[in-house]
Design a protein around this motif. Structure first.
Motif, PDB file in Angstrom:
ATOM      1  N   GLY A  69      -9.762  19.435  10.226  1.00  0.00           N
ATOM      2  CA  GLY A  69     -10.620  18.436   9.564  1.00  0.00           C
ATOM      3  C   GLY A  69     -10.765  17.206  10.432  1.00  0.00           C
ATOM      4  O   GLY A  69     -10.609  16.074   9.991  1.00  0.00           O
ATOM      5  N   SER A  70     -11.141  17.437  11.688  1.00  0.00           N
ATOM      6  CA  SER A  70     -11.094  16.368  12.697  1.00  0.00           C
ATOM      7  C   SER A  70     -12.127  15.276  12.454  1.00  0.00           C
ATOM      8  O   SER A  70     -11.954  14.143  12.911  1.00  0.00           O
ATOM      9  CB  SER A  70     -11.268  16.992  14.084  1.00  0.00           C
ATOM     10  OG  SER A  70     -10.869  16.091  15.074  1.00  0.00           O
ATOM     11  N   LEU A 106     -10.449  12.293  14.740  1.00  0.00           N
ATOM     12  CA  LEU A 106      -9.229  11.534  14.424  1.00  0.00           C
ATOM     13  C   LEU A 106      -8.242  12.391  13.651  1.00  0.00           C
ATOM     14  O   LEU A 106      -8.624  12.944  12.616  1.00  0.00           O
ATOM     15  CB  LEU A 106      -9.616  10.295  13.594  1.00  0.00           C
ATOM     16  CG  LEU A 106     -10.593   9.354  14.328  1.00  0.00           C
ATOM     17  CD1 LEU A 106     -11.327   8.460  13.356  1.00  0.00           C
ATOM     18  CD2 LEU A 106      -9.834   8.514  15.355  1.00  0.00           C
ATOM     19  N   GLU A 142     -13.430  21.679  12.609  1.00  0.00           N
ATOM     20  CA  GLU A 142     -14.233  20.884  11.666  1.00  0.00           C
ATOM     21  C   GLU A 142     -15.335  21.773  11.083  1.00  0.00           C
ATOM     22  O   GLU A 142     -16.116  22.357  11.842  1.00  0.00           O
ATOM     23  CB  GLU A 142     -14.808  19.670  12.420  1.00  0.00           C
ATOM     24  CG  GLU A 142     -15.852  18.882  11.662  1.00  0.00           C
ATOM     25  CD  GLU A 142     -15.402  18.398  10.290  1.00  0.00           C
ATOM     26  OE1 GLU A 142     -14.334  17.791  10.163  1.00  0.00           O
ATOM     27  OE2 GLU A 142     -16.146  18.635   9.319  1.00  0.00           O
ATOM     28  N   PRO A 143     -15.428  21.883   9.748  1.00  0.00           N
ATOM     29  CA  PRO A 143     -16.418  22.798   9.171  1.00  0.00           C
ATOM     30  C   PRO A 143     -17.859  22.289   9.184  1.00  0.00           C
ATOM     31  O   PRO A 143     -18.783  23.095   9.201  1.00  0.00           O
ATOM     32  CB  PRO A 143     -15.933  22.992   7.729  1.00  0.00           C
ATOM     33  CG  PRO A 143     -15.051  21.836   7.427  1.00  0.00           C
ATOM     34  CD  PRO A 143     -14.498  21.349   8.732  1.00  0.00           C
ATOM     35  N   ARG A 198     -20.745  17.113  12.177  1.00  0.00           N
ATOM     36  CA  ARG A 198     -19.486  16.577  12.718  1.00  0.00           C
ATOM     37  C   ARG A 198     -19.036  17.375  13.937  1.00  0.00           C
ATOM     38  O   ARG A 198     -18.564  16.819  14.921  1.00  0.00           O
ATOM     39  CB  ARG A 198     -18.416  16.558  11.639  1.00  0.00           C
ATOM     40  CG  ARG A 198     -18.772  15.556  10.557  1.00  0.00           C
ATOM     41  CD  ARG A 198     -17.790  15.515   9.420  1.00  0.00           C
ATOM     42  NE  ARG A 198     -18.310  14.594   8.429  1.00  0.00           N
ATOM     43  CZ  ARG A 198     -17.587  13.855   7.621  1.00  0.00           C
ATOM     44  NH1 ARG A 198     -16.282  13.940   7.643  1.00  0.00           N
ATOM     45  NH2 ARG A 198     -18.156  13.040   6.781  1.00  0.00           N
ATOM     46  N   ARG A 245     -13.370  26.306   8.778  1.00  0.00           N
ATOM     47  CA  ARG A 245     -12.416  25.801   7.795  1.00  0.00           C
ATOM     48  C   ARG A 245     -11.030  26.306   8.167  1.00  0.00           C
ATOM     49  O   ARG A 245     -10.883  27.425   8.666  1.00  0.00           O
ATOM     50  CB  ARG A 245     -12.778  26.305   6.395  1.00  0.00           C
ATOM     51  CG  ARG A 245     -14.219  26.049   5.992  1.00  0.00           C
ATOM     52  CD  ARG A 245     -14.485  26.463   4.563  1.00  0.00           C
ATOM     53  NE  ARG A 245     -13.834  25.538   3.646  1.00  0.00           N
ATOM     54  CZ  ARG A 245     -14.352  24.357   3.311  1.00  0.00           C
ATOM     55  NH1 ARG A 245     -15.504  23.971   3.782  1.00  0.00           N
ATOM     56  NH2 ARG A 245     -13.698  23.565   2.490  1.00  0.00           N
ATOM     57  N   ALA A 246     -10.035  25.486   7.864  1.00  0.00           N
ATOM     58  CA  ALA A 246      -8.658  25.824   8.257  1.00  0.00           C
ATOM     59  C   ALA A 246      -8.231  27.175   7.687  1.00  0.00           C
ATOM     60  O   ALA A 246      -7.642  27.999   8.384  1.00  0.00           O
ATOM     61  CB  ALA A 246      -7.715  24.727   7.773  1.00  0.00           C
ATOM     62  N   GLU A 247      -8.566  27.406   6.425  1.00  0.00           N
ATOM     63  CA  GLU A 247      -8.058  28.616   5.772  1.00  0.00           C
ATOM     64  C   GLU A 247      -8.699  29.887   6.311  1.00  0.00           C
ATOM     65  O   GLU A 247      -8.190  30.976   6.103  1.00  0.00           O
ATOM     66  CB  GLU A 247      -8.201  28.511   4.242  1.00  0.00           C
ATOM     67  CG  GLU A 247      -9.608  28.314   3.708  1.00  0.00           C
ATOM     68  CD  GLU A 247     -10.079  26.865   3.685  1.00  0.00           C
ATOM     69  OE1 GLU A 247      -9.734  26.089   4.582  1.00  0.00           O
ATOM     70  OE2 GLU A 247     -10.838  26.515   2.753  1.00  0.00           O
ATOM     71  N   ARG A 268      -5.381  14.211   9.329  1.00  0.00           N
ATOM     72  CA  ARG A 268      -5.412  12.876   8.730  1.00  0.00           C
ATOM     73  C   ARG A 268      -6.524  12.857   7.700  1.00  0.00           C
ATOM     74  O   ARG A 268      -7.661  13.241   7.995  1.00  0.00           O
ATOM     75  CB  ARG A 268      -5.695  11.829   9.825  1.00  0.00           C
ATOM     76  CG  ARG A 268      -5.602  10.398   9.329  1.00  0.00           C
ATOM     77  CD  ARG A 268      -5.977   9.395  10.405  1.00  0.00           C
ATOM     78  NE  ARG A 268      -7.383   9.088  10.325  1.00  0.00           N
ATOM     79  CZ  ARG A 268      -7.906   7.869  10.551  1.00  0.00           C
ATOM     80  NH1 ARG A 268      -7.129   6.863  10.891  1.00  0.00           N
ATOM     81  NH2 ARG A 268      -9.197   7.677  10.451  1.00  0.00           N
ATOM     82  N   ALA A 269      -6.168  12.434   6.485  1.00  0.00           N
ATOM     83  CA  ALA A 269      -7.163  12.214   5.424  1.00  0.00           C
ATOM     84  C   ALA A 269      -7.990  13.461   5.125  1.00  0.00           C
ATOM     85  O   ALA A 269      -9.207  13.385   4.979  1.00  0.00           O
ATOM     86  CB  ALA A 269      -8.083  11.051   5.799  1.00  0.00           C
TER      87      ALA A 269
HETATM   88  C1  LIG Z   1     -12.114  12.286   5.095  1.00  0.00           C
HETATM   89  S1  LIG Z   1     -12.543  13.279   6.467  1.00  0.00           S
HETATM   90  C2  LIG Z   1     -11.293  12.812   7.634  1.00  0.00           C
HETATM   91  C3  LIG Z   1     -11.747  13.015   9.040  1.00  0.00           C
HETATM   92  C4  LIG Z   1     -10.737  12.587  10.104  1.00  0.00           C
HETATM   93  N1  LIG Z   1      -9.561  13.445  10.097  1.00  0.00           N
HETATM   94  C5  LIG Z   1     -10.343  11.139   9.935  1.00  0.00           C
HETATM   95  O1  LIG Z   1      -9.165  10.854   9.701  1.00  0.00           O
HETATM   96  O2  LIG Z   1     -11.228  10.275  10.040  1.00  0.00           O
HETATM   97  C6  LIG Z   1     -12.024  14.918   5.981  1.00  0.00           C
HETATM   98  C7  LIG Z   1     -12.529  15.989   6.945  1.00  0.00           C
HETATM   99  O3  LIG Z   1     -11.944  17.241   6.577  1.00  0.00           O
HETATM  100  C8  LIG Z   1     -12.928  18.233   6.707  1.00  0.00           C
HETATM  101  N2  LIG Z   1     -12.523  19.373   5.866  1.00  0.00           N
HETATM  102  C9  LIG Z   1     -12.672  19.508   4.521  1.00  0.00           C
HETATM  103  N3  LIG Z   1     -12.199  20.695   4.108  1.00  0.00           N
HETATM  104  C10 LIG Z   1     -11.724  21.336   5.209  1.00  0.00           C
HETATM  105  C11 LIG Z   1     -11.129  22.605   5.434  1.00  0.00           C
HETATM  106  N4  LIG Z   1     -10.924  23.455   4.437  1.00  0.00           N
HETATM  107  N5  LIG Z   1     -10.756  22.934   6.691  1.00  0.00           N
HETATM  108  C12 LIG Z   1     -10.959  22.065   7.709  1.00  0.00           C
HETATM  109  N6  LIG Z   1     -11.539  20.850   7.556  1.00  0.00           N
HETATM  110  C13 LIG Z   1     -11.915  20.486   6.318  1.00  0.00           C
HETATM  111  C14 LIG Z   1     -14.214  17.546   6.281  1.00  0.00           C
HETATM  112  O4  LIG Z   1     -15.377  18.210   6.756  1.00  0.00           O
HETATM  113  C15 LIG Z   1     -14.031  16.167   6.888  1.00  0.00           C
HETATM  114  O5  LIG Z   1     -14.568  16.064   8.190  1.00  0.00           O
END
Ligand SMILES: C[S@@+](CC[C@H](N)C(=O)[O-])C[C@H]1O[C@@H](n2cnc3c(N)ncnc32)[C@H](O)[C@@H]1O
Length: 192
Positions: free
Chosen positions: A59-60, A64, A82-83, A87, A110-112, A124-125
């Motif tokens: 979820g980069s 970040l 990143e899905p 992004r 997606r991670a899963e 992060r987040a």
């Molecule tokens: C709030 S953003 C945070 C982005 C970055 N990590 C930061 O700290 O600024 C959450 C990110 O997680 C990604 N995300 C959501 N579900 C996800 C999943 N199942 N696998 C991977 N990434 C995912 C979203 O697309 C989004 O870019």
């Protein structure tokens, strides 16, 4: 903190402040605090990433913590996962412009659903810890670790996972980190 890569870190901050805001990845009010709140804060994970690790940053988003980590730690090979298409495109442009292609790759997904084995998963987040663990355990187990930047809820989130961690033969710890004197204390959860 970036050593020889400080110029590239400045270039990354310009990318975030320019294209990052234009493309809606960074809020316009964030531009004032890109260094402390985003870039330096990201480096809080660095002390928990062993030398030479293969890392996936789940979820980069705009990169970040993966891009600051790549800049500060030339010993690491990093996958930015990143899905969202826009992004992922932003990430690829940033990696190209920063000349990180030899050890940073961008994967849309997606991670899963992602297949791969890594020494370290960073995030992060992205999601609550229980969900993150469910999404990422196959990426770092056995033998690796999950390193998550969390807020004040870190200790409570780890405590709530007690049984799940025991079942997965993992232990959890929380470290309080202040990566730089101008940066607020942050919490790093390590599951290993
Ligand atoms: C709030 S953003 C945070 C982005 C970055 N990590 C930061 O700290 O600024 C959450 C990110 O997680 C990604 N995300 C959501 N579900 C996800 C999943 N199942 N696998 C991977 N990434 C995912 C979203 O697309 C989004 O870019």
């Amino acid at each position: 903190m970036f050593g020889a890569a400080v110029g590239l870190a400045e270039q990354y901050v310009s990318i975030l402040a320019g294209r990052g805001v234009e493309w809606g990845l960074i809020g316009p009010r964030e531009t004032e605090r890109l260094w402390p709140r985003h870039v330096l804060n990201s480096l809080a994970v660095s002390g928990f990433v062993p030398d030479g690790s293969a890392v996936v940053d789940v979820g980069s988003g705009a990169g970040l913590p993966g891009i600051p980590l790549a800049l500060a730690r030339p010993d690491l090979k990093i996958t930015l996962l990143e899905p969202l298409e826009r992004r992922a495109k932003f990430l690829q442009l940033a990696v190209d412009e920063l000349g990180l292609n030899d050890r940073v790759r961008v994967v849309r997904g997606r991670a899963e659903e992602h297949k791969g084995r890594y020494d370290v998963v960073t995030c992060r987040a992205v999601a609550p810890l229980d969900r993150l663990l469910g999404w990422t355990a196959h990426l770092f187990q056995p033998g690796g670790r999950l390193v998550a930047l969390k807020g004040q809820s870190a200790a409570a989130e780890v405590d709530a996972l007690d049984r799940v961690l025991a079942r997965r033969k993992l232990s959890g710890r929380v470290a309080s980190v202040t990566p730089h004197r101008d940066v607020e204390e942050t919490f790093v959860v390590v599951l290993s």
